[in-house]
Every structure is written in structure tokens, then in C-alpha cells.
Scaffold this motif. Structure first.
Motif, PDB file in Angstrom:
ATOM      1  N   SER A   1       0.827  -1.194   0.000  1.00 38.03           N
ATOM      2  CA  SER A   1       0.000   0.000   0.000  1.00 38.03           C
ATOM      3  C   SER A   1       0.866   1.249   0.000  1.00 38.03           C
ATOM      4  O   SER A   1       2.033   1.214   0.384  1.00 38.03           O
ATOM      5  CB  SER A   1      -0.926   0.013   1.215  1.00 38.03           C
ATOM      6  OG  SER A   1      -0.171  -0.092   2.407  1.00 38.03           O
ATOM      7  N   THR A   2       0.242   2.325  -0.427  1.00 38.87           N
ATOM      8  CA  THR A   2       0.819   3.660  -0.322  1.00 38.87           C
ATOM      9  C   THR A   2      -0.091   4.438   0.614  1.00 38.87           C
ATOM     10  O   THR A   2      -1.284   4.579   0.329  1.00 38.87           O
ATOM     11  CB  THR A   2       0.879   4.357  -1.688  1.00 38.87           C
ATOM     12  OG1 THR A   2       1.656   3.558  -2.582  1.00 38.87           O
ATOM     13  CG2 THR A   2       1.493   5.740  -1.568  1.00 38.87           C
ATOM     14  N   GLY A   3       0.462   4.901   1.728  1.00 33.32           N
ATOM     15  CA  GLY A   3      -0.375   5.567   2.721  1.00 33.32           C
ATOM     16  C   GLY A   3      -1.465   4.621   3.190  1.00 33.32           C
ATOM     17  O   GLY A   3      -1.182   3.492   3.588  1.00 33.32           O
ATOM     18  N   THR A   4      -2.700   5.035   3.100  1.00 36.10           N
ATOM     19  CA  THR A   4      -3.818   4.197   3.554  1.00 36.10           C
ATOM     20  C   THR A   4      -4.535   3.499   2.406  1.00 36.10           C
ATOM     21  O   THR A   4      -5.590   2.915   2.602  1.00 36.10           O
ATOM     22  CB  THR A   4      -4.836   5.043   4.353  1.00 36.10           C
ATOM     23  OG1 THR A   4      -5.314   6.102   3.518  1.00 36.10           O
ATOM     24  CG2 THR A   4      -4.229   5.621   5.609  1.00 36.10           C
ATOM     25  N   LYS A   5      -3.957   3.512   1.208  1.00 34.15           N
ATOM     26  CA  LYS A   5      -4.587   2.875   0.047  1.00 34.15           C
ATOM     27  C   LYS A   5      -3.837   1.601  -0.338  1.00 34.15           C
ATOM     28  O   LYS A   5      -2.652   1.636  -0.656  1.00 34.15           O
ATOM     29  CB  LYS A   5      -4.589   3.850  -1.135  1.00 34.15           C
ATOM     30  CG  LYS A   5      -5.221   3.280  -2.387  1.00 34.15           C
ATOM     31  CD  LYS A   5      -5.300   4.333  -3.466  1.00 34.15           C
ATOM     32  CE  LYS A   5      -5.771   3.836  -4.798  1.00 34.15           C
ATOM     33  NZ  LYS A   5      -6.795   2.874  -4.864  1.00 34.15           N
ATOM     34  N   ILE A   6      -4.544   0.482  -0.302  1.00 31.09           N
ATOM     35  CA  ILE A   6      -3.955  -0.783  -0.739  1.00 31.09           C
ATOM     36  C   ILE A   6      -3.832  -0.757  -2.261  1.00 31.09           C
ATOM     37  O   ILE A   6      -4.796  -0.467  -2.965  1.00 31.09           O
ATOM     38  CB  ILE A   6      -4.791  -1.981  -0.274  1.00 31.09           C
ATOM     39  CG1 ILE A   6      -4.694  -2.122   1.248  1.00 31.09           C
ATOM     40  CG2 ILE A   6      -4.345  -3.269  -0.957  1.00 31.09           C
ATOM     41  CD1 ILE A   6      -5.490  -3.262   1.847  1.00 31.09           C
ATOM     42  N   THR A   7      -2.633  -1.029  -2.746  1.00 29.67           N
ATOM     43  CA  THR A   7      -2.403  -1.018  -4.191  1.00 29.67           C
ATOM     44  C   THR A   7      -2.335  -2.424  -4.773  1.00 29.67           C
ATOM     45  O   THR A   7      -2.505  -2.603  -5.974  1.00 29.67           O
ATOM     46  CB  THR A   7      -1.114  -0.249  -4.523  1.00 29.67           C
ATOM     47  OG1 THR A   7      -0.042  -0.784  -3.757  1.00 29.67           O
ATOM     48  CG2 THR A   7      -1.263   1.231  -4.210  1.00 29.67           C
ATOM     49  N   TYR A   8      -2.099  -3.429  -3.926  1.00 30.20           N
ATOM     50  CA  TYR A   8      -2.003  -4.812  -4.389  1.00 30.20           C
ATOM     51  C   TYR A   8      -2.363  -5.718  -3.222  1.00 30.20           C
ATOM     52  O   TYR A   8      -1.869  -5.530  -2.112  1.00 30.20           O
ATOM     53  CB  TYR A   8      -0.576  -5.105  -4.861  1.00 30.20           C
ATOM     54  CG  TYR A   8      -0.328  -6.552  -5.223  1.00 30.20           C
ATOM     55  CD1 TYR A   8      -0.813  -7.084  -6.412  1.00 30.20           C
ATOM     56  CD2 TYR A   8       0.379  -7.385  -4.368  1.00 30.20           C
ATOM     57  CE1 TYR A   8      -0.581  -8.416  -6.747  1.00 30.20           C
ATOM     58  CE2 TYR A   8       0.603  -8.708  -4.696  1.00 30.20           C
ATOM     59  CZ  TYR A   8       0.124  -9.220  -5.885  1.00 30.20           C
ATOM     60  OH  TYR A   8       0.347 -10.538  -6.200  1.00 30.20           O
ATOM     61  N   ASN A   9      -3.237  -6.683  -3.465  1.00 24.17           N
ATOM     62  CA  ASN A   9      -3.621  -7.637  -2.417  1.00 24.17           C
ATOM     63  C   ASN A   9      -3.735  -9.033  -3.038  1.00 24.17           C
ATOM     64  O   ASN A   9      -4.765  -9.366  -3.617  1.00 24.17           O
ATOM     65  CB  ASN A   9      -4.919  -7.227  -1.746  1.00 24.17           C
ATOM     66  CG  ASN A   9      -5.285  -8.139  -0.591  1.00 24.17           C
ATOM     67  OD1 ASN A   9      -4.609  -9.132  -0.331  1.00 24.17           O
ATOM     68  ND2 ASN A   9      -6.353  -7.822   0.107  1.00 24.17           N
ATOM     69  N   TYR A  10      -2.692  -9.811  -2.896  1.00 26.08           N
ATOM     70  CA  TYR A  10      -2.682 -11.168  -3.428  1.00 26.08           C
ATOM     71  C   TYR A  10      -3.644 -12.079  -2.680  1.00 26.08           C
ATOM     72  O   TYR A  10      -4.093 -13.083  -3.212  1.00 26.08           O
ATOM     73  CB  TYR A  10      -1.261 -11.734  -3.333  1.00 26.08           C
ATOM     74  CG  TYR A  10      -1.100 -13.092  -3.955  1.00 26.08           C
ATOM     75  CD1 TYR A  10      -0.995 -13.245  -5.333  1.00 26.08           C
ATOM     76  CD2 TYR A  10      -1.050 -14.242  -3.162  1.00 26.08           C
ATOM     77  CE1 TYR A  10      -0.868 -14.492  -5.906  1.00 26.08           C
ATOM     78  CE2 TYR A  10      -0.901 -15.489  -3.727  1.00 26.08           C
ATOM     79  CZ  TYR A  10      -0.813 -15.615  -5.093  1.00 26.08           C
ATOM     80  OH  TYR A  10      -0.683 -16.851  -5.660  1.00 26.08           O
ATOM     81  N   LEU A  11      -3.992 -11.715  -1.436  1.00 22.75           N
ATOM     82  CA  LEU A  11      -4.850 -12.560  -0.609  1.00 22.75           C
ATOM     83  C   LEU A  11      -6.328 -12.332  -0.864  1.00 22.75           C
ATOM     84  O   LEU A  11      -7.154 -13.059  -0.339  1.00 22.75           O
ATOM     85  CB  LEU A  11      -4.562 -12.282   0.870  1.00 22.75           C
ATOM     86  CG  LEU A  11      -3.099 -12.434   1.292  1.00 22.75           C
ATOM     87  CD1 LEU A  11      -2.947 -12.040   2.749  1.00 22.75           C
ATOM     88  CD2 LEU A  11      -2.605 -13.846   1.039  1.00 22.75           C
ATOM     89  N   ASP A  12      -6.649 -11.320  -1.660  1.00 27.57           N
ATOM     90  CA  ASP A  12      -8.043 -11.015  -1.929  1.00 27.57           C
ATOM     91  C   ASP A  12      -8.664 -12.104  -2.776  1.00 27.57           C
ATOM     92  O   ASP A  12      -8.099 -12.540  -3.763  1.00 27.57           O
ATOM     93  CB  ASP A  12      -8.146  -9.661  -2.631  1.00 27.57           C
ATOM     94  CG  ASP A  12      -9.511  -9.036  -2.509  1.00 27.57           C
ATOM     95  OD1 ASP A  12     -10.344  -9.544  -1.733  1.00 27.57           O
ATOM     96  OD2 ASP A  12      -9.738  -8.028  -3.187  1.00 27.57           O
TER      97      ASP A  12
END
Length: 108
Positions: free
Chosen positions: A96-107
């Protein structure tokens, strides 16, 4: 500060947080005997049978990036966070950058 937040969000003795001021990066590493790591192993060994555990882990991660944001000075607001793959340290599960998730492999 970040370790205390991680202990509150993930649980005690689950993860270790490292911070690089040079790259403004928090790296979250699971501890070898933690429930978080056991859940990650189960997730990949059982082909996503424990998606609820991964949703909980993602929720804990979101709590961490939100909570740490409150403590970052304005100079450091554009910081990066990653949850490292414990078996391949060159890969991450979530970033993530700051409070924004940019990549989530677990989703799911």
C-alpha cells in the motif's frame, strides 16, 4: 510506535515491523511461530479453504495502515507498507501507499 500499533492490530507475537527511513517503507514480517504465518501456510496448502482468515488478515493490515497514518508526520505521509511473503522475501502479499492498498494477493 509501529510495532505497538502492529501488536494491537495483528495481536502480540504475530508480526515484526521494520521501517526504512531512507525508502519510507514499513515491512511487516510474520513471526515463524505465529498464527498469521500458520494461516498463510494453510491458505496456500489448502487452495484458499480459509478465505475468512485471509479476510481477517487483510482487515488487520487495513487497520495497521490507517492507525500508523495518524502518527506519520506530514513530511512522511506518502509512505509505503508491505506484508512480506515469509517463504520468498522478494515477494509481498499486500502492499500500500499511505492508507490505500495497491495490491492484495490474498483477496478472493
Amino acid at each position: 510506535m509501529a510495532q505497538t500499533i502492529a501488536d494491537n492490530d495483528f495481536g502480540d507475537d504475530e508480526v515484526q515491523v521494520y521501517y526504512s527511513k531512507k525508502s519510507n517503507l514499513f515491512t511487516i514480517k510474520t513471526l515463524s511461530d505465529s498464527g498469521v504465518r500458520a494461516n498463510l501456510k494453510e491458505y496456500f496448502d489448502s487452495y484458499e479453504d480459509n478465505q475468512d482468515d485471509m479476510n481477517d488478515l487483510t482487515s488487520n493490515y487495513k487497520d495497521f495502515i490507517r492507525d500508523v497514518n495518524d502518527h506519520m508526520g506530514s513530511k512522511y505521509k506518502k509512505y509505503y507498507t508491505e506484508l512480506e511473503n515469509p517463504w520468498n522475501h522478494s515477494k509481498v502479499y499486500i502492499d500500500s501507499t499511505g492508507t490505500k492498498i495497491t495490491y492484495n494477493y490474498l483477496d478472493d
